[in-house]
Write an enzyme that holds these catalytic residues in place. Structure first.
Site, PDB file in Angstrom:
ATOM      1  N   HIS A 228     -37.168   0.254 -25.634  1.00  0.00           N
ATOM      2  CA  HIS A 228     -37.626  -0.513 -24.214  1.00  0.00           C
ATOM      3  C   HIS A 228     -39.026  -1.130 -24.577  1.00  0.00           C
ATOM      4  O   HIS A 228     -39.762  -1.672 -23.723  1.00  0.00           O
ATOM      5  CB  HIS A 228     -37.684   0.371 -23.134  1.00  0.00           C
ATOM      6  CG  HIS A 228     -36.253   0.930 -22.832  1.00  0.00           C
ATOM      7  ND1 HIS A 228     -35.045   0.573 -22.092  1.00  0.00           N
ATOM      8  CD2 HIS A 228     -35.997   2.339 -23.217  1.00  0.00           C
ATOM      9  CE1 HIS A 228     -34.301   1.275 -22.100  1.00  0.00           C
ATOM     10  NE2 HIS A 228     -34.658   2.511 -22.894  1.00  0.00           N
TER      11      HIS A 228
ATOM     12  N   SER B 151     -54.150 -23.858 -34.869  1.00  0.00           N
ATOM     13  CA  SER B 151     -54.010 -24.888 -33.658  1.00  0.00           C
ATOM     14  C   SER B 151     -54.925 -26.044 -33.899  1.00  0.00           C
ATOM     15  O   SER B 151     -55.814 -26.077 -34.569  1.00  0.00           O
ATOM     16  CB  SER B 151     -54.449 -24.121 -32.123  1.00  0.00           C
ATOM     17  OG  SER B 151     -54.870 -24.917 -31.416  1.00  0.00           O
TER      18      SER B 151
ATOM     19  N   LYS C 227     -57.718 -19.931 -33.703  1.00  0.00           N
ATOM     20  CA  LYS C 227     -56.377 -19.355 -33.731  1.00  0.00           C
ATOM     21  C   LYS C 227     -55.717 -19.265 -35.183  1.00  0.00           C
ATOM     22  O   LYS C 227     -56.077 -20.203 -35.969  1.00  0.00           O
ATOM     23  CB  LYS C 227     -55.630 -20.282 -32.739  1.00  0.00           C
ATOM     24  CG  LYS C 227     -55.883 -19.993 -31.379  1.00  0.00           C
ATOM     25  CD  LYS C 227     -54.568 -20.310 -30.267  1.00  0.00           C
ATOM     26  CE  LYS C 227     -53.656 -19.126 -30.540  1.00  0.00           C
ATOM     27  NZ  LYS C 227     -52.579 -19.488 -30.000  1.00  0.00           N
TER      28      LYS C 227
ATOM     29  N   GLU D 218     -41.945 -17.772 -35.986  1.00  0.00           N
ATOM     30  CA  GLU D 218     -41.488 -18.360 -34.910  1.00  0.00           C
ATOM     31  C   GLU D 218     -40.455 -19.384 -35.017  1.00  0.00           C
ATOM     32  O   GLU D 218     -39.082 -19.414 -34.440  1.00  0.00           O
ATOM     33  CB  GLU D 218     -42.620 -19.339 -33.979  1.00  0.00           C
ATOM     34  CG  GLU D 218     -43.468 -18.076 -33.401  1.00  0.00           C
ATOM     35  CD  GLU D 218     -44.753 -18.603 -32.531  1.00  0.00           C
ATOM     36  OE1 GLU D 218     -45.496 -18.019 -32.059  1.00  0.00           O
ATOM     37  OE2 GLU D 218     -44.965 -19.941 -32.896  1.00  0.00           O
TER      38      GLU D 218
END
Ligand code: ARG
Length: 462
Positions: free
Chosen positions: A156, A277, A283, A290
């Site tokens: 979980h 970014s 970043k 992804e």
């Protein structure tokens, strides 16, 4: 006018129809399989004395010239030719004249396209397996170096029990091993020659399908021609196999995304395989995992799309089946680049052992060991032991401690019969090593799993 239009169709076909009907823009991908198939076909026709040696040799030389023209980028693909099969036949006629017209004896585009496409898919099964084996080697190397790297095993997405990072990586090796086996099974099952079935019913010529199949490297010849020209199961299988593979890749990607977040900090992707970014200079984004996660969706789409195309088709060939190729080409390309980039990204990623170790101190990972102790050594029924452990965990929380940090005296306040050995038992490393059942996370068991995969990779590489 389309050059295929002849016989019953007298007038020129509409330009719009030519555009709509043509598949040459994408089935040119099959040029080398088409040429290989035609070479085998004319060899068989000649052996069976259906065409003479002179025609056979002229056709073969012409086909090899066409292959070179395509590979040198000098070949003109034209939608007027409709598909790769007609394109090559028309070009062959330009090159060698009337002998070219004998090439299509005792076959149809229906068995020709079934052959080309099947050869392509069989080859791609091999290539994907090779790429997956490279990925497996990289994963095994990471596992070998991380047998002692503790991290929280989760259910979980909550801290559950301590495991080691090698064990976690070996879970993915198990998935990719099944993927490899699926591609190999499909390759074996579908290694059956469709050529010689002609349009749907076989041919009256004295062909030798076995001989032609052997020339093309097939294990056997298909049983029923009506099925053969309608069968795209091999295409569905590779689409399914790639879908399951991408699902596994996507799950690993999801973990890499989580692990590389500030909240986890378990891994850091290398600069070479990270992006930044456009506005936030601080970043470092995990675009690679992804995109891998994102691309999984289109691969599922390709599978559903072909299943849907095929489900209502009467036997045998229907033009709907021309819709079989683009999805397969797309899924295969997606799988290939995905495995390649995942291999590189994982190989170059750094593993933050200390962060993993630190995280094991959160969430009372050895609480189950305490419950087991109370059951095995203090005479508790498991449910009662579970309840008392819950109380001890509550006490640890109130005192800002992990259960593995409690002293003997603290635990004895809850159950006086607990002995000195509990302190060691609750240490996270010991908790991990206690899980020594077959396939468990203990150091010994993890080592056995590594040996198993090492042996399997060595055998697969032969
Ligand atoms: N371009 C067609 C396809 O990809 C080739 C087979 C055409 N056969 C036919 N009878 N029209 O399916």
């Amino acid at each position: 006018m389309s050059k295929v239009a002849s016989g019953k169709i007298k007038g020129p076909t509409a330009k719009l129809l030519d555009e709509f009907n043509a598949s040459i823009m994408f089935d040119k991908e099959l040029y080398s399989e088409d040429i290989e198939g035609s070479i085998a076909h004319v060899k068989m026709l000649c052996k069976q004395k259906i065409i003479d040696e002179n025609s056979r040799d002229k056709i073969i030389n012409g086909l090899l010239t066409i292959k070179k023209e395509i590979e040198d980028g000098k070949y003109k693909f034209d939608i007027k030719d409709e598909d790769i099969h007609m394109s090559i036949e028309n070009r062959l006629t330009e090159l060698i004249g009337k002998d070219a017209k004998k090439m299509h004896t005792a076959r149809s585009r229906n068995d020709q396209v079934a052959l080309d496409f099947r050869l392509f898919v069989l080859r791609k099964n091999y290539e994907i397996v090779d790429l997956l084996l490279s990925l497996q080697k990289v994963l095994l190397n990471i596992a070998t170096k991380n047998i002692d790297t503790l991290l929280p095993g989760m259910t979980h997405l909550q801290h559950a029990q301590p495991i080691n990072f090698a064990y976690h990586i070996l879970a993915y090796m198990s998935m990719f091993k099944r993927d490899i086996e699926r591609f190999e099974n499909s390759k074996e099952r579908n290694n059956i020659s469709p050529i010689g079935c002609a349009a749907l019913a076989g041919t009256p010529y004295p062909t030798d399908r076995e001989y032609e199949a052997k020339l093309l490297g097939f294990d056997s010849v298909s049983i029923n021609c009506l099925d053969t020209v309608s069968d795209r199961d091999f295409a569905l299988e590779i689409l399914f196999n790639i879908s399951v593979l991408m699902m596994h890749i996507s799950r690993l990607s999801e973990e890499i995304i989580l692990w590389s977040s500030s909240e986890f900090g378990f891994v850091e992707l290398s600069d070479e395989y990270s992006t930044s970014s456009s506005i936030m200079p601080q970043k470092k984004n995990p675009d690679v995992p992804e995109l891998l996660r994102g691309k999984t969706g289109r691969v599922y789409g390709n599978l559903i799309s072909l299943l849907t195309v095929l489900k209502g088709l009467p036997l045998a060939y229907n033009k709907d089946m021309q819709e079989d190729k683009e999805g397969v080409f797309d899924s295969v390309k997606t799988a290939e680049i995905s495995i390649k980039i995942l291999t590189k990204a994982v190989e170059s990623m750094s593993i933050k052992k200390e962060a993993m170790q630190k995280a094991t101190k959160i969430g009372h990972l050895s609480a189950t060991d305490l419950a087991d102790y109370l059951t095995q050594k203090c005479g508790y029924a498991f449910r009662d032991a579970y309840k008392l452990t819950g109380e001890i965990v509550g006490y640890a929380d109130e005192n800002d401690k992990d259960v593995s940090e409690l002293t003997l005296e603290e635990i004895q306040k809850f159950e006086p019969s607990v002995k000195e050995d509990i302190v060691d038992i609750l240490q996270l490393k010991n908790s991990m090593n206690a899980r020594n059942s077959q396939g468990g996370t203990s150091k010994d068991s993890t080592k056995k799993q590594i040996e198993y995969f090492q042996k399997w990779i060595n055998e697969a590489a032969i």
